[in-house]
Scaffold this motif. Structure first.
Motif, PDB file in Angstrom:
ATOM      1  N   MET A  67      17.568   0.377 -11.046  1.00 45.17           N
ATOM      2  CA  MET A  67      16.985   1.457 -10.241  1.00 45.17           C
ATOM      3  C   MET A  67      15.488   1.137 -10.002  1.00 45.17           C
ATOM      4  SD  MET A  67      17.513   4.398  -8.718  1.00 45.17           S
ATOM      5  CE  MET A  67      18.883   5.250  -9.523  1.00 45.17           C
ATOM      6  N   PHE A  68      15.048   1.321  -8.723  1.00 46.69           N
ATOM      7  CA  PHE A  68      13.624   1.142  -8.403  1.00 46.69           C
ATOM      8  C   PHE A  68      12.983   2.533  -8.384  1.00 46.69           C
ATOM      9  CE2 PHE A  68       9.784  -0.344  -6.614  1.00 46.69           C
ATOM     10  CZ  PHE A  68       9.415   0.515  -5.600  1.00 46.69           C
ATOM     11  N   ALA A  69      11.903   2.662  -9.131  1.00 46.87           N
ATOM     12  CA  ALA A  69      11.173   3.947  -9.168  1.00 46.87           C
ATOM     13  C   ALA A  69       9.728   3.693  -8.718  1.00 46.87           C
ATOM     14  CB  ALA A  69      11.208   4.532 -10.564  1.00 46.87           C
ATOM     15  N   ALA A  70       9.224   4.587  -7.898  1.00 48.58           N
ATOM     16  CA  ALA A  70       7.844   4.410  -7.389  1.00 48.58           C
ATOM     17  C   ALA A  70       7.142   5.765  -7.355  1.00 48.58           C
ATOM     18  CB  ALA A  70       7.886   3.780  -6.003  1.00 48.58           C
ATOM     19  N   VAL A  71       5.860   5.679  -7.590  1.00 49.20           N
ATOM     20  CA  VAL A  71       5.001   6.886  -7.484  1.00 49.20           C
ATOM     21  C   VAL A  71       4.029   6.607  -6.351  1.00 49.20           C
ATOM     22  CG1 VAL A  71       3.358   8.382  -8.627  1.00 49.20           C
ATOM     23  CG2 VAL A  71       5.243   7.385  -9.929  1.00 49.20           C
ATOM     24  N   GLY A  72       4.120   7.435  -5.313  1.00 52.23           N
ATOM     25  CA  GLY A  72       3.240   7.223  -4.184  1.00 52.23           C
ATOM     26  C   GLY A  72       1.822   7.764  -4.457  1.00 52.23           C
ATOM     27  N   ALA A 103       0.703  -1.599 -15.591  1.00 54.53           N
ATOM     28  CA  ALA A 103       1.278  -1.336 -16.901  1.00 54.53           C
ATOM     29  C   ALA A 103       0.759  -0.031 -17.489  1.00 54.53           C
ATOM     30  CB  ALA A 103       0.982  -2.501 -17.831  1.00 54.53           C
ATOM     31  N   ALA A 104      -0.455   0.358 -17.104  1.00 53.31           N
ATOM     32  CA  ALA A 104      -1.039   1.579 -17.671  1.00 53.31           C
ATOM     33  C   ALA A 104      -0.255   2.821 -17.273  1.00 53.31           C
ATOM     34  CB  ALA A 104      -2.490   1.715 -17.239  1.00 53.31           C
ATOM     35  N   GLY A 105       0.476   2.731 -16.184  1.00 51.49           N
ATOM     36  CA  GLY A 105       1.246   3.886 -15.740  1.00 51.49           C
ATOM     37  C   GLY A 105       2.652   3.927 -16.297  1.00 51.49           C
ATOM     38  N   ARG A 106       2.936   3.115 -17.301  1.00 57.47           N
ATOM     39  CA  ARG A 106       4.296   3.034 -17.833  1.00 57.47           C
ATOM     40  C   ARG A 106       4.749   4.368 -18.408  1.00 57.47           C
ATOM     41  NH1 ARG A 106       7.421  -1.375 -19.264  1.00 57.47           N
ATOM     42  NH2 ARG A 106       9.103  -0.912 -20.748  1.00 57.47           N
ATOM     43  N   GLY A 107       3.843   5.037 -19.184  1.00 54.91           N
ATOM     44  CA  GLY A 107       4.224   6.296 -19.811  1.00 54.91           C
ATOM     45  C   GLY A 107       4.545   7.357 -18.776  1.00 54.91           C
ATOM     46  N   GLU A 108       3.639   7.464 -17.772  1.00 55.63           N
ATOM     47  CA  GLU A 108       3.873   8.464 -16.743  1.00 55.63           C
ATOM     48  C   GLU A 108       5.155   8.175 -15.977  1.00 55.63           C
ATOM     49  OE1 GLU A 108       0.827   8.698 -13.829  1.00 55.63           O
ATOM     50  OE2 GLU A 108       1.858  10.218 -12.638  1.00 55.63           O
ATOM     51  N   MET A 109       5.424   6.839 -15.719  1.00 53.53           N
ATOM     52  CA  MET A 109       6.634   6.464 -14.995  1.00 53.53           C
ATOM     53  C   MET A 109       7.887   6.832 -15.802  1.00 53.53           C
ATOM     54  SD  MET A 109       7.823   5.201 -12.219  1.00 53.53           S
ATOM     55  CE  MET A 109       6.454   4.307 -11.484  1.00 53.53           C
ATOM     56  N   GLY A 166       0.828  -1.199   0.000  1.00 54.02           N
ATOM     57  CA  GLY A 166       0.000   0.000   0.000  1.00 54.02           C
ATOM     58  C   GLY A 166       0.864   1.252   0.000  1.00 54.02           C
ATOM     59  N   GLY A 167       0.254   2.360  -0.373  1.00 51.43           N
ATOM     60  CA  GLY A 167       0.976   3.620  -0.368  1.00 51.43           C
ATOM     61  C   GLY A 167       1.631   3.931  -1.702  1.00 51.43           C
ATOM     62  N   PHE A 168       1.703   2.968  -2.680  1.00 51.10           N
ATOM     63  CA  PHE A 168       2.305   3.210  -4.003  1.00 51.10           C
ATOM     64  C   PHE A 168       1.210   3.146  -5.059  1.00 51.10           C
ATOM     65  CE2 PHE A 168       6.533   3.389  -2.683  1.00 51.10           C
ATOM     66  CZ  PHE A 168       6.818   2.387  -1.794  1.00 51.10           C
ATOM     67  N   ARG A 169       1.207   4.149  -5.927  1.00 50.12           N
ATOM     68  CA  ARG A 169       0.281   4.124  -7.057  1.00 50.12           C
ATOM     69  C   ARG A 169       0.858   3.325  -8.210  1.00 50.12           C
ATOM     70  NH1 ARG A 169      -0.777   8.065 -11.085  1.00 50.12           N
ATOM     71  NH2 ARG A 169       0.607   9.556 -10.064  1.00 50.12           N
TER      72      ARG A 169
END
Length: 733
Positions: A146-151, A90-96, A65-68
């Motif tokens: 590298m680990f990338a996350a969007v909260g 997968a839908a957030g690939r572009g934004e990531m 939890g806590g990660f979008r």
């Protein structure tokens, strides 16, 4: 496997980066997270690929939890440029990807790679879009991504509370991926090693098969060589000739049993010694060593066939008469020389039988000639008696009487020559050689053998025939025996063709002769011929095709010619005749001038002569001759007396000018010993040797024994004066 680093507590330093005032999770939520982490660890241990690990890690992180959205950018070959490999959802690939690019431009991405904690990306609005966080993915030794996350928007508390657990998951994920990579490298290395082992095994198997075939071939070669060696060993043990082999340095390698008997050396003792120490043959006539035969074989590859008589002295001092042949030893035809082989034959017994054969053949020859000689001798005696009776009748007429006496003297000389010929055929032994041209010897011998027959000789004897070094009487005997053989083959008469030519032998002919110049004498008859079966044995002692013959005549011819360093061959055809060819080595020595038929001047000379002669009648004759020639003479009948008289003459100042020494004095010192004693007193003292045997070796080789000349009995006053003239020239006497 590389173990993950120890999990930090949820209240650790990284969690404090978001908010220092965050509250700790409840005990119940901590237990739930611990269970989830244990399940995560168990699952990633079963993964076989990095993508599976990343997939499980993303799912686990989202469940916290806590990660979008979460994403992993991997630093992998071949690009090594942190490509986005996984993004969930997968839908957030572009934004990531956009947020990552923003972090790269801001330098935050590079800064995060050097940190071991969450790094927020500036420029984002956590309250509206959710924060962007970066965390290095890797082990202490290696960065793998590298680990990338969007909260989620407004999720600061969750991120702060779960930051430690996220770090544990990422660390476990990093070590799991690194272990998979290392496992893959190990597996690849093992596969490569296995392939190399397989290839090497194939190579070794092939090499082993090849080696096995070579060993089998070598074993077969060794067996064949052992069989060949055994056959050669048996042959060498059984062969009747001696065999010696050497290496290229001339050292002995092998002696067969016959060679051991001939030399007196055993195989063990002789091996490694120089050949000259084991085998040193001498020329049977001159007793000089045979030299150069081994060097010719080893350096030039030339074979040497010493078929004439040679002497070999064994280790125990026993002498044998031998014939030997030396040939180069090669690995194969035309290849390099690897040594030499000598084949030695003991012909001592053969020579003894041949010498005995000479005695019988002389009797046979004289018996064949008896009728013709009696006829010719009676004619000579008739001439003598008739001229003597005419001299008696014409005595008052001094001129007529002188002519008659000259005729009588001529007939007596013919009788003397006839007797001399008989003596030539009665003698034998080692040849006593002098340089001569053979035209007259051939004619005289042939005519003498044809006396009383119906055969007509045809001679072809060129004037420029080369000189040869021969024993004239023995060559007389050979020609005579061949003529007698022709007479017996042509009982009804015919032509006997005898011709001689100069011949150069270069080695290409099959004559078994050393290269050089030879005189070839051919004797061809028109007789019945010899059968092909009998021809190879025609020179064997005691072999004959005649009812009354003893088979010794041609054997003696063969021995005499071989003793002269030559060869005699024969060709024959039944019903057409037989031809004998004699080859005698030519010589550069000048033949002695023929004796002059004119009377030798017997002018008076001066000088004092010491004479050793035990026969009283000869002393009387020699005293008269020396007095007639003007010499003073002193006679003794013992060699010891000759030495004492010589010493006395020296002491009294009246020395002798020369001496005539009889070769043999029964019961006393003879001329051979006396000249040695005299020359000890006066080294240049001249002396003649006198003997009734013209065939003694001392007479033939007088200079080697210390004499200046030789006289053979009987001799005339003219011959006596000529010999003394050579001993004491007019200026010296």
């Amino acid at each position: 496997m590389i173990a993950p680093s120890q999990s930090p507590t949820p209240a650790g330093r990284e969690a404090g980066q978001f908010s220092a005032s965050a509250a700790a999770p409840t005990a119940q939520s901590g237990l739930v997270l611990m269970g989830a982490l244990e399940a995560f660890h168990a699952e990633i241990q079963e993964c076989h690929a990095a993508a599976e690990v990343l997939e499980l890690a993303a799912q686990c992180l989202l469940k916290l939890g806590g990660f979008r959205a979460v994403a992993f950018l991997m630093n992998e070959p071949p690009d090594w440029d942190f490509q986005l490999r996984l993004c969930q959802p997968a839908a957030g690939r572009g934004e990531m990807q956009r947020r990552v690019n923003d972090s790269i431009r801001a330098g935050t991405f590079a800064w995060a790679l050097r940190q071991s904690r969450f790094v927020p990306v500036p420029g984002t609005r956590p309250e509206h879009d959710g924060p962007t966080l970066l965390h290095r993915l890797g082990t202490r030794a290696r960065t793998i991504g590298m680990f990338a996350a969007v909260g989620a928007a407004g999720a600061d508390f969750a991120l702060q509370a779960q930051a430690g657990w996220v770090a544990v998951i990422l660390s476990s994920c990093s070590y799991a991926i690194e272990n998979l990579r290392l496992r893959g490298e190990v597996q690849n290395h093992n596969t490569e090693l296995q392939e190399r082992v397989r290839q090497r095994t194939i190579e070794l198997t092939e090499a082993n098969e090849l080696l096995s075939r070579e060993i089998a071939g070598h074993r077969r070669s060794q067996e064949a060589l052992a069989e060949e060696t055994e056959r050669l060993s048996v042959t060498l043990r059984c062969i009747g000739d001696g065999v010696i082999t050497t290496d290229t340095a001339g050292h002995v390698l092998l002696l067969n049993p016959v060679a051991e008997q001939l030399t007196g050396w055993s195989q063990t003792e002789a091996t490694g010694r120089p050949l000259a120490e084991i085998f040193a043959p001498l020329n049977a006539v001159r007793r000089e060593p045979h030299i150069g035969f081994l060097e010719a074989a080893l350096t030039r590859g030339a074979a040497t066939d010493v078929s004439q008589n040679s002497l070999l002295t064994a280790r125990d001092g026993r002498e044998r008469v031998i014939a030997f042949k030396v040939s180069p030893l090669r690995q194969r035809a035309g290849q390099a020389i690897m040594g030499a082989v000598l084949v030695v034959r003991d012909i001592t017994e053969h020579e003894r039988l041949t010498a005995e054969a000479r005695k019988y053949v002389q009797v046979e020859s004289l018996g064949v000639l008896a009728g013709g000689i009696a006829h010719d001798f009676n004619n000579i005696l008739t001439v003598i008696m008739g001229n003597v009776s005419l001299a008696d009748e014409n005595l008052p007429n001094r001129v007529a009487a002188a002519a008659n006496l000259r005729e009588a003297a001529r007939a007596a000389q013919q009788a003397r020559e006839l007797t001399g010929q008989l003596l030539k055929f009665a003698k034998g032994g080692t040849p006593i050689k002098t340089a001569a041209r053979l035209q007259e010897t051939i004619r005289e011998s042939a005519r003498f053998g044809l006396h009383g027959s119906h055969i007509r000789p045809v001679f072809e004897l060129p004037r420029d025939l080369w000189a040869v070094e021969v024993d004239n009487s023995q060559i007389h005997q050979v020609i005579h025996n061949l003529v007698i053989n022709a007479v017996q083959a042509m009982p009804h008469g015919g032509y006997l063709r005898i011709h001689a030519v100069n011949r150069t032998v270069n080695g290409a002919e099959n004559l078994a002769l050393p290269p050089g110049n030879y005189v070839q004498i051919s004797v061809a008859d028109e007789g019945c011929g010899v059968s092909p079966e009998a021809l190879p044995r025609i020179f064997d002692p005691y072999f004959t095709t005649k009812k009354s013959g003893n088979g010794l005549g041609l054997a003696m011819c063969d021995v005499i010619i071989r003793n002269h360093g030559g060869r005699i061959t024969v060709t024959s055809e039944l019903g057409k005749g037989t031809t004998f060819n004699i080859f005698l080595p030519a010589t550069d020595k000048a033949p002695a001038a023929p004796a002059s038929s004119e009377r030798t001047a017997t002018a008076a000379r001066r000088g004092r002569i010491l004479v050793l002669e035990d026969d009283d009648a000869l002393q009387t004759l020699m005293a008269a001759m020396l007095l007639r020639l003007g010499y003073r003479a002193d006679f003794v009948d013992r060699g010891e007396d000759a030495v004492r008289m010589f010493q006395t003459a020296l002491q009294h100042g009246d020395p002798f000018d020369g001496a005539i020494l009889d070769l043999t004095v029964p019961g006393s010192m003879g001329g051979r010993e006396a000249i040695q004693r005299l020359r000890e007193l006066r080294p240049d003292f001249p002396a003649l040797v006198s003997s009734g045997s013209a065939h003694d070796p001392v007479i033939a080789d007088f200079q080697q024994h210390g004499f200046c000349g030789a006289m053979t009995k009987p001799y005339t006053l003219e011959q006596f004066a000529e010999a003394l003239g050579h001993l004491l020239p007019a200026g010296r006497a």
